[in-house]
Scaffold this motif. Structure first.
Motif, PDB file in Angstrom:
ATOM      1  N   ARG A   9       4.435  -0.015 -13.993  1.00 58.83           N
ATOM      2  CA  ARG A   9       3.549  -0.048 -12.842  1.00 58.83           C
ATOM      3  C   ARG A   9       4.040  -1.427 -12.166  1.00 58.83           C
ATOM      4  O   ARG A   9       4.041  -2.461 -12.795  1.00 58.83           O
ATOM      5  CB  ARG A   9       2.018  -0.178 -12.780  1.00 58.83           C
ATOM      6  CG  ARG A   9       1.389   0.013 -11.672  1.00 58.83           C
ATOM      7  CD  ARG A   9      -0.095   0.134 -11.701  1.00 58.83           C
ATOM      8  NE  ARG A   9      -0.277   1.628 -11.828  1.00 58.83           N
ATOM      9  CZ  ARG A   9      -1.307   1.985 -12.467  1.00 58.83           C
ATOM     10  NH1 ARG A   9      -2.386   1.315 -12.776  1.00 58.83           N
ATOM     11  NH2 ARG A   9      -1.467   3.374 -12.643  1.00 58.83           N
ATOM     12  N   ASP A  66       4.147  -0.371  -1.548  1.00 62.06           N
ATOM     13  CA  ASP A  66       3.560   0.897  -2.127  1.00 62.06           C
ATOM     14  C   ASP A  66       3.557   0.212  -3.838  1.00 62.06           C
ATOM     15  O   ASP A  66       4.433  -0.254  -4.298  1.00 62.06           O
ATOM     16  CB  ASP A  66       4.387   1.784  -2.015  1.00 62.06           C
ATOM     17  CG  ASP A  66       4.267   2.737  -0.958  1.00 62.06           C
ATOM     18  OD1 ASP A  66       3.535   2.637  -0.105  1.00 62.06           O
ATOM     19  OD2 ASP A  66       5.152   3.679  -0.519  1.00 62.06           O
ATOM     20  N   SER A  69       3.930   3.704  -9.897  1.00 66.61           N
ATOM     21  CA  SER A  69       3.681   3.973 -11.340  1.00 66.61           C
ATOM     22  C   SER A  69       4.665   4.866 -11.881  1.00 66.61           C
ATOM     23  O   SER A  69       4.777   5.928 -11.198  1.00 66.61           O
ATOM     24  CB  SER A  69       2.256   4.514 -11.363  1.00 66.61           C
ATOM     25  OG  SER A  69       1.405   3.680 -11.049  1.00 66.61           O
ATOM     26  N   PHE A  89       5.364   8.110  -9.213  1.00 70.96           N
ATOM     27  CA  PHE A  89       4.197   8.304  -8.165  1.00 70.96           C
ATOM     28  C   PHE A  89       4.262   7.150  -7.359  1.00 70.96           C
ATOM     29  O   PHE A  89       4.274   5.763  -7.751  1.00 70.96           O
ATOM     30  CB  PHE A  89       2.825   8.485  -8.859  1.00 70.96           C
ATOM     31  CG  PHE A  89       2.955  10.166  -9.328  1.00 70.96           C
ATOM     32  CD1 PHE A  89       2.288  10.911  -8.857  1.00 70.96           C
ATOM     33  CD2 PHE A  89       3.404  10.220 -10.494  1.00 70.96           C
ATOM     34  CE1 PHE A  89       2.191  12.289  -9.196  1.00 70.96           C
ATOM     35  CE2 PHE A  89       3.421  11.324 -11.018  1.00 70.96           C
ATOM     36  CZ  PHE A  89       2.704  12.232 -10.418  1.00 70.96           C
ATOM     37  N   ARG A  90       3.813   7.089  -5.832  1.00 72.13           N
ATOM     38  CA  ARG A  90       3.587   5.948  -5.065  1.00 72.13           C
ATOM     39  C   ARG A  90       2.173   5.930  -4.834  1.00 72.13           C
ATOM     40  O   ARG A  90       1.475   7.156  -4.669  1.00 72.13           O
ATOM     41  CB  ARG A  90       4.255   5.864  -3.747  1.00 72.13           C
ATOM     42  CG  ARG A  90       4.329   7.277  -3.056  1.00 72.13           C
ATOM     43  CD  ARG A  90       4.972   7.166  -1.850  1.00 72.13           C
ATOM     44  NE  ARG A  90       4.457   6.093  -0.484  1.00 72.13           N
ATOM     45  CZ  ARG A  90       3.462   6.625   0.359  1.00 72.13           C
ATOM     46  NH1 ARG A  90       2.637   7.626  -0.035  1.00 72.13           N
ATOM     47  NH2 ARG A  90       2.901   5.653   1.233  1.00 72.13           N
ATOM     48  N   ARG A  91       1.531   4.858  -4.386  1.00 72.48           N
ATOM     49  CA  ARG A  91       0.039   4.916  -3.848  1.00 72.48           C
ATOM     50  C   ARG A  91      -0.012   3.868  -2.888  1.00 72.48           C
ATOM     51  O   ARG A  91       0.562   2.670  -3.103  1.00 72.48           O
ATOM     52  CB  ARG A  91      -0.829   4.347  -4.979  1.00 72.48           C
ATOM     53  CG  ARG A  91      -2.225   4.505  -4.535  1.00 72.48           C
ATOM     54  CD  ARG A  91      -3.017   4.124  -5.687  1.00 72.48           C
ATOM     55  NE  ARG A  91      -3.009   2.595  -6.154  1.00 72.48           N
ATOM     56  CZ  ARG A  91      -3.341   1.643  -5.384  1.00 72.48           C
ATOM     57  NH1 ARG A  91      -4.006   1.750  -4.417  1.00 72.48           N
ATOM     58  NH2 ARG A  91      -3.238   0.442  -5.955  1.00 72.48           N
ATOM     59  N   GLU A  97      -5.101   7.528  -3.660  1.00 75.90           N
ATOM     60  CA  GLU A  97      -4.370   8.816  -3.958  1.00 75.90           C
ATOM     61  C   GLU A  97      -2.771   8.686  -4.402  1.00 75.90           C
ATOM     62  O   GLU A  97      -2.132   7.720  -3.493  1.00 75.90           O
ATOM     63  CB  GLU A  97      -4.404   9.271  -2.404  1.00 75.90           C
ATOM     64  CG  GLU A  97      -4.480  11.334  -2.741  1.00 75.90           C
ATOM     65  CD  GLU A  97      -4.556  11.876  -1.342  1.00 75.90           C
ATOM     66  OE1 GLU A  97      -3.835  12.481  -0.994  1.00 75.90           O
ATOM     67  OE2 GLU A  97      -5.724  11.549  -0.652  1.00 75.90           O
ATOM     68  N   GLU A  98      -2.534   9.297  -5.410  1.00 76.87           N
ATOM     69  CA  GLU A  98      -1.095   8.998  -5.651  1.00 76.87           C
ATOM     70  C   GLU A  98      -0.373  10.264  -5.209  1.00 76.87           C
ATOM     71  O   GLU A  98      -0.563  11.156  -4.969  1.00 76.87           O
ATOM     72  CB  GLU A  98      -1.039   9.143  -7.314  1.00 76.87           C
ATOM     73  CG  GLU A  98      -1.198   7.615  -8.028  1.00 76.87           C
ATOM     74  CD  GLU A  98      -0.902   7.808  -9.353  1.00 76.87           C
ATOM     75  OE1 GLU A  98      -0.581   6.834  -9.926  1.00 76.87           O
ATOM     76  OE2 GLU A  98      -0.907   8.776 -10.281  1.00 76.87           O
ATOM     77  N   GLU A  99       1.156   9.987  -5.051  1.00 71.66           N
ATOM     78  CA  GLU A  99       1.868  11.023  -4.687  1.00 71.66           C
ATOM     79  C   GLU A  99       3.187  10.888  -5.220  1.00 71.66           C
ATOM     80  O   GLU A  99       4.067   9.887  -5.471  1.00 71.66           O
ATOM     81  CB  GLU A  99       2.126  10.670  -3.131  1.00 71.66           C
ATOM     82  CG  GLU A  99       3.230  11.656  -2.322  1.00 71.66           C
ATOM     83  CD  GLU A  99       3.101  11.191  -0.858  1.00 71.66           C
ATOM     84  OE1 GLU A  99       3.471  12.246  -0.120  1.00 71.66           O
ATOM     85  OE2 GLU A  99       3.571  10.017  -0.503  1.00 71.66           O
TER      86      GLU A  99
END
Length: 123
Positions: A9, A66, A69, A89-91, A97-99
Motif C-alpha cells: 500500500r 490516491d 493498494s 485499487f485506488r482510494r 471506497e476502493e475502486e
C-alpha cells in the motif's frame, strides 16, 4: 480475491504522474510486480524472480494523492513457478471506497543462490 490483506500500500505522488496528473502505468505495474514478488518469495521461502506478465488491464486512472493498494493471490503453482493474480485499487484520500484500477497476472520462478530454478512447495 480471497485474501483482502494488501501485499503493498502506498500513496501516488506528483513525481509518479504525467503532465495531466494521471499516474504512469509503468509506476503502477512496478508496484504490482513488487507486491506479487513479496507473495511469491513468501510462498517459495526464498528468492523468486518475475519471468512473465500477462493479461494487464488498465480499468481506471490513478490520480496524485490516491492511496493505492495491491492485492495478490497465487492462482497456480508448478514445479518451479507460481502464477499470481494481482489487482490494484485506488482510494481517494478522504474516502473509504476502493475502486479497481488495474489487473495483471505475473509468473515467478523460484531460484537458488546460483540463479537456477528450484522446486517450490505446491501447498
Amino acid at each position: 480475491m480471497q485474501n483482502r490483506n494488501p501485499a503493498m500500500r502506498t500513496v501516488a505522488m506528483p513525481a509518479d504522474a504525467n503532465a495531466y496528473g494521471d499516474i504512469f502505468g509503468g509506476w503502477l505495474i512496478s508496484l504490482m510486480d513488487s507486491g506479487a514478488g513479496l507473495v511469491a518469495a513468501r510462498h517459495a521461502k526464498g528468492r523468486a524472480v518475475t519471468v512473465a506478465m500477462d493479461a494487464v488491464e488498465f480499468h481506471k486512472p490513478v490520480k496524485v494523492g490516491d492511496e493505492v493498494s495491491v492485492y495478490a493471490e497465487i492462482t497456480k503453482v508448478g514445479r518451479t513457478s507460481m502464477v499470481i493474480a494481482t489487482d490494484a485499487f485506488r482510494r481517494e484520500r478522504h474516502s473509504e471506497e476502493e475502486e479497481l484500477v488495474t489487473s495483471a497476472k505475473f509468473t515467478f520462478v523460484a531460484i537458488d543462490d546460483a540463479g537456477k530454478p528450484r522446486a517450490v512447495n505446491a501447498g
